[in-house]
Design a protein around this motif. Structure first.
Motif, PDB file in Angstrom:
ATOM      1  N   TYR A  69      -0.172 -12.985 -32.621  1.00  0.00           N
ATOM      2  CA  TYR A  69       0.277 -12.593 -31.275  1.00  0.00           C
ATOM      3  C   TYR A  69      -0.651 -13.124 -30.187  1.00  0.00           C
ATOM      4  CZ  TYR A  69       3.120  -9.392 -33.975  1.00  0.00           C
ATOM      5  OH  TYR A  69       4.002  -8.865 -34.878  1.00  0.00           O
ATOM      6  N   PRO A  70      -0.087 -13.807 -29.183  1.00  0.00           N
ATOM      7  CA  PRO A  70      -0.892 -14.271 -28.047  1.00  0.00           C
ATOM      8  C   PRO A  70      -1.162 -13.138 -27.056  1.00  0.00           C
ATOM      9  CG  PRO A  70       1.260 -15.406 -28.143  1.00  0.00           C
ATOM     10  CD  PRO A  70       1.312 -14.266 -29.105  1.00  0.00           C
ATOM     11  N   ALA A  71      -2.293 -13.230 -26.366  1.00  0.00           N
ATOM     12  CA  ALA A  71      -2.692 -12.162 -25.444  1.00  0.00           C
ATOM     13  C   ALA A  71      -3.662 -12.725 -24.397  1.00  0.00           C
ATOM     14  CB  ALA A  71      -3.375 -11.046 -26.240  1.00  0.00           C
ATOM     15  N   VAL A  72      -3.831 -11.983 -23.297  1.00  0.00           N
ATOM     16  CA  VAL A  72      -4.805 -12.394 -22.278  1.00  0.00           C
ATOM     17  C   VAL A  72      -5.658 -11.209 -21.843  1.00  0.00           C
ATOM     18  CG1 VAL A  72      -3.452 -14.350 -21.382  1.00  0.00           C
ATOM     19  CG2 VAL A  72      -3.148 -12.081 -20.361  1.00  0.00           C
ATOM     20  N   SER A  73      -6.879 -11.528 -21.423  1.00  0.00           N
ATOM     21  CA  SER A  73      -7.806 -10.492 -20.957  1.00  0.00           C
ATOM     22  C   SER A  73      -8.374 -10.906 -19.602  1.00  0.00           C
ATOM     23  CB  SER A  73      -8.959 -10.337 -21.959  1.00  0.00           C
ATOM     24  OG  SER A  73      -9.886  -9.381 -21.499  1.00  0.00           O
ATOM     25  N   ASN A  74      -8.530  -9.938 -18.735  1.00  0.00           N
ATOM     26  CA  ASN A  74      -9.101 -10.178 -17.395  1.00  0.00           C
ATOM     27  C   ASN A  74      -8.214 -11.073 -16.536  1.00  0.00           C
ATOM     28  OD1 ASN A  74     -11.650  -8.712 -17.793  1.00  0.00           O
ATOM     29  ND2 ASN A  74     -12.132 -10.343 -19.251  1.00  0.00           N
ATOM     30  N   VAL A 110      -2.347  -7.125 -23.201  1.00  0.00           N
ATOM     31  CA  VAL A 110      -3.347  -7.492 -22.191  1.00  0.00           C
ATOM     32  C   VAL A 110      -4.566  -6.584 -22.369  1.00  0.00           C
ATOM     33  CG1 VAL A 110      -1.756  -8.450 -20.478  1.00  0.00           C
ATOM     34  CG2 VAL A 110      -2.281  -5.994 -20.417  1.00  0.00           C
ATOM     35  N   GLN A 111      -5.724  -7.105 -21.948  1.00  0.00           N
ATOM     36  CA  GLN A 111      -6.970  -6.336 -22.100  1.00  0.00           C
ATOM     37  C   GLN A 111      -7.720  -6.329 -20.769  1.00  0.00           C
ATOM     38  OE1 GLN A 111     -11.156  -6.495 -24.593  1.00  0.00           O
ATOM     39  NE2 GLN A 111      -9.341  -7.238 -25.642  1.00  0.00           N
ATOM     40  N   PRO A 112      -7.368  -5.369 -19.893  1.00  0.00           N
ATOM     41  CA  PRO A 112      -8.091  -5.269 -18.618  1.00  0.00           C
ATOM     42  C   PRO A 112      -9.259  -4.299 -18.739  1.00  0.00           C
ATOM     43  CG  PRO A 112      -6.203  -3.800 -18.603  1.00  0.00           C
ATOM     44  CD  PRO A 112      -6.266  -4.389 -19.985  1.00  0.00           C
ATOM     45  N   MET A 113     -10.180  -4.366 -17.793  1.00  0.00           N
ATOM     46  CA  MET A 113     -11.187  -3.307 -17.676  1.00  0.00           C
ATOM     47  C   MET A 113     -10.481  -2.099 -17.044  1.00  0.00           C
ATOM     48  SD  MET A 113     -14.515  -3.243 -15.225  1.00  0.00           S
ATOM     49  CE  MET A 113     -15.003  -4.870 -15.605  1.00  0.00           C
ATOM     50  N   TYR A 114     -10.765  -0.895 -17.515  1.00  0.00           N
ATOM     51  CA  TYR A 114     -10.149   0.282 -16.893  1.00  0.00           C
ATOM     52  C   TYR A 114     -10.946   1.531 -17.236  1.00  0.00           C
ATOM     53  CZ  TYR A 114      -6.613   3.761 -15.510  1.00  0.00           C
ATOM     54  OH  TYR A 114      -5.953   4.808 -14.911  1.00  0.00           O
ATOM     55  N   ASN A 115     -11.427   2.215 -16.217  1.00  0.00           N
ATOM     56  CA  ASN A 115     -12.091   3.515 -16.408  1.00  0.00           C
ATOM     57  C   ASN A 115     -12.100   4.245 -15.070  1.00  0.00           C
ATOM     58  OD1 ASN A 115     -14.552   2.789 -14.904  1.00  0.00           O
ATOM     59  ND2 ASN A 115     -14.957   1.409 -16.631  1.00  0.00           N
ATOM     60  N   ILE A 119      -4.704  -2.687 -24.005  1.00  0.00           N
ATOM     61  CA  ILE A 119      -5.897  -2.112 -24.667  1.00  0.00           C
ATOM     62  C   ILE A 119      -7.089  -2.299 -23.707  1.00  0.00           C
ATOM     63  CG2 ILE A 119      -4.915  -2.393 -26.966  1.00  0.00           C
ATOM     64  CD1 ILE A 119      -6.855  -4.718 -27.468  1.00  0.00           C
ATOM     65  N   PRO A 120      -7.322  -1.303 -22.860  1.00  0.00           N
ATOM     66  CA  PRO A 120      -8.365  -1.457 -21.839  1.00  0.00           C
ATOM     67  C   PRO A 120      -9.762  -1.363 -22.441  1.00  0.00           C
ATOM     68  CG  PRO A 120      -6.887   0.387 -21.344  1.00  0.00           C
ATOM     69  CD  PRO A 120      -6.667   0.012 -22.758  1.00  0.00           C
ATOM     70  N   THR A 175      -1.931   1.531 -24.575  1.00  0.00           N
ATOM     71  CA  THR A 175      -1.693   1.648 -26.014  1.00  0.00           C
ATOM     72  C   THR A 175      -2.917   2.269 -26.680  1.00  0.00           C
ATOM     73  OG1 THR A 175      -0.502  -0.460 -25.845  1.00  0.00           O
ATOM     74  CG2 THR A 175      -1.015   0.343 -28.077  1.00  0.00           C
ATOM     75  N   ALA A 176      -4.090   1.669 -26.473  1.00  0.00           N
ATOM     76  CA  ALA A 176      -5.304   2.127 -27.154  1.00  0.00           C
ATOM     77  C   ALA A 176      -6.526   1.682 -26.361  1.00  0.00           C
ATOM     78  CB  ALA A 176      -5.376   1.523 -28.560  1.00  0.00           C
ATOM     79  N   PRO A 177      -7.343   2.634 -25.874  1.00  0.00           N
ATOM     80  CA  PRO A 177      -8.610   2.219 -25.252  1.00  0.00           C
ATOM     81  C   PRO A 177      -9.497   1.568 -26.324  1.00  0.00           C
ATOM     82  CG  PRO A 177      -8.175   4.579 -24.882  1.00  0.00           C
ATOM     83  CD  PRO A 177      -7.176   4.097 -25.888  1.00  0.00           C
ATOM     84  N   ILE A 178     -10.292   0.576 -25.918  1.00  0.00           N
ATOM     85  CA  ILE A 178     -11.257  -0.029 -26.856  1.00  0.00           C
ATOM     86  C   ILE A 178     -12.576   0.687 -26.661  1.00  0.00           C
ATOM     87  CG2 ILE A 178     -12.255  -2.159 -27.737  1.00  0.00           C
ATOM     88  CD1 ILE A 178     -10.293  -3.743 -26.100  1.00  0.00           C
TER      89      ILE A 178
END
Ligand SMILES: NC(=O)c1ccc[n+]([C@@H]2O[C@H](COP(=O)([O-])OP(=O)(O)OC[C@H]3O[C@@H](n4cnc5c(N)ncnc54)[C@H](OP(=O)(O)O)[C@@H]3O)[C@@H](O)[C@H]2O)c1
Length: 323
Positions: A145-150, A174-179, A201-202, A271-274
């Motif tokens: 699966y392709p994905a992007v972050s930031n 996608v994998q953004p920063m989030y808090n 998945i932040p 979906t799931a925090p890292i």
């Protein structure tokens, strides 16, 4: 530990993803092994690493740990950041993505990567070339699966549009920063992901340790020893929010680290925090997030302790005025 569907893939992942950025750096191989055991015992089947983490050592250690149960796990890694001094040992062009994926496969000791993230947006490479690079590694069977972050929301949406036009494998995660002190994702990225059925998945749900409250008590950690993290969490107001937040947690019998992770995980788009840790002692608090009863009311109360980011368009204040 509950499981959730990952985007529109049909694949099920644990409600927490374990980030292995500390493997081979803040955590030596023995500690990495103990943390791996702890997350597996807790029910985690989803792992995040990157080719650049500790110069490839994170992938190598994770590769050794997953031996024997590889097929039970969903492994995500990333490429884009420099892997050497050569001018082309970086980026998200077709040539580098293929090279980076082959090197990650060797370090991980596996023959496929379940989720491949482009770690950042590559300003040197057109988006269609980047998406074709992802399509190449998917077609060759090296990536599922392709994905992007930031990436920003418009960049991600543009990428999905190119993929759909060409019937290429679509971005699924996608994998953004989030808090609690980094809420930019709420404005565009999370709504964009929900609208497209893209999994989220932040990373840094605990603001890299800030929300533990330890920095108000002269604690040590990344925010004091790593210039990049010092800059990322350099605003005084973030420390003020962290103090108010930890006081709120204390008054309400909540653990600040567990609650910070649960707060991120309770956003409907997530979906799931890292989660991340340098040892098993830290890790247990993030793992305990699945036991926090994060009601919508509690989530709002906690959000109100921080700054709400400005909306994506102007004139929202006029909605309150009768016409
Ligand atoms: N895509 C990206 O650009 C990107 C960027 C960053 C991370 N990630 C991924 O996301 C994962 C998690 O990120 P993160 O490590 O920033 O997540 P995080 O959960 O926000 O922070 C974890 C850090 O907080 C501190 N901490 C955790 N529990 C604590 C406790 N109980 N008491 C005191 N301090 C505690 C520790 O750092 P100290 O010991 O240093 O304080 C720990 O390493 C990474 O492993 C990586 O896989 C991705």
């Amino acid at each position: 530990m509950k499981t959730k569907p990952l985007g529109r893939t049909g694949l099920m992942v644990s409600e927490l993803c374990f980030g292995t950025m500390s493997f081979g750096g803040d955590a030596d191989e023995a500690m990495a092994g103990q943390m791996y055991k702890a997350v597996r015992n807790a029910g985690v089947n989803f792992f995040d690493t990157a080719n650049e983490y500790n110069k490839g050592r994170s992938e190598e250690i994770l590769g050794r740990l997953i031996k024997g149960e590889r097929d039970d796990l969903v492994i995500a890694t990333k490429c884009f950041n420099p892997t050497g001094p050569d001018i082309n040992a970086r980026g998200a062009n077709r040539r580098h993505v293929v090279q980076a994926v082959e090197a990650s496969l060797r370090r991980l000791g596996t023959d496929r990567i379940d989720v491949l993230f482009l770690h950042r947006f590559d300003t040197r490479t057109p988006i269609d070339e980047m998406m074709r690079a992802l399509e190449d590694v998917v077609r060759s069977g090296k990536v599922i699966y392709p994905a992007v972050s930031n990436w920003s929301a418009w960049q991600t949406q543009h990428a999905v549009d190119i993929q759909e036009r060409n019937t290429w494998a679509r971005l699924q995660v996608v994998q953004p920063m989030y808090n609690l002190v980094k809420r930019q994702a709420e404005v565009e990225i999370l709504p964009m992901a929900e609208a497209n059925g893209i999994g989220v998945i932040p990373y840094s749900p605990g603001a890299a340790g800030l929300l533990s409250g330890k920095y108000a008590k002269q604690g040590s950690g990344r925010l004091k020893t790593n210039k990049m993290y010092e800059a990322r969490y350099g605003d005084a107001w973030m420390f003020e929010v962290a103090e108010e937040y930890t006081a709120f947690c204390q008054e309400n019998g909540l653990h600040p680290v567990s609650t910070a992770v649960a707060w991120v995980g309770a956003h409907p788009a997530v979906t799931a925090p890292i989660i991340g840790a340098r040892n098993t002692d830290q890790l247990k608090d993030s793992l305990a997030s699945v036991d926090v009863a994060m009601t919508p009311e509690l989530r709002t109360k906690i959000a109100d302790l921080s700054r709400t980011p400005a909306p994506a368009t102007d004139r929202s204040e006029e909605l309150k005025v009768a016409r």
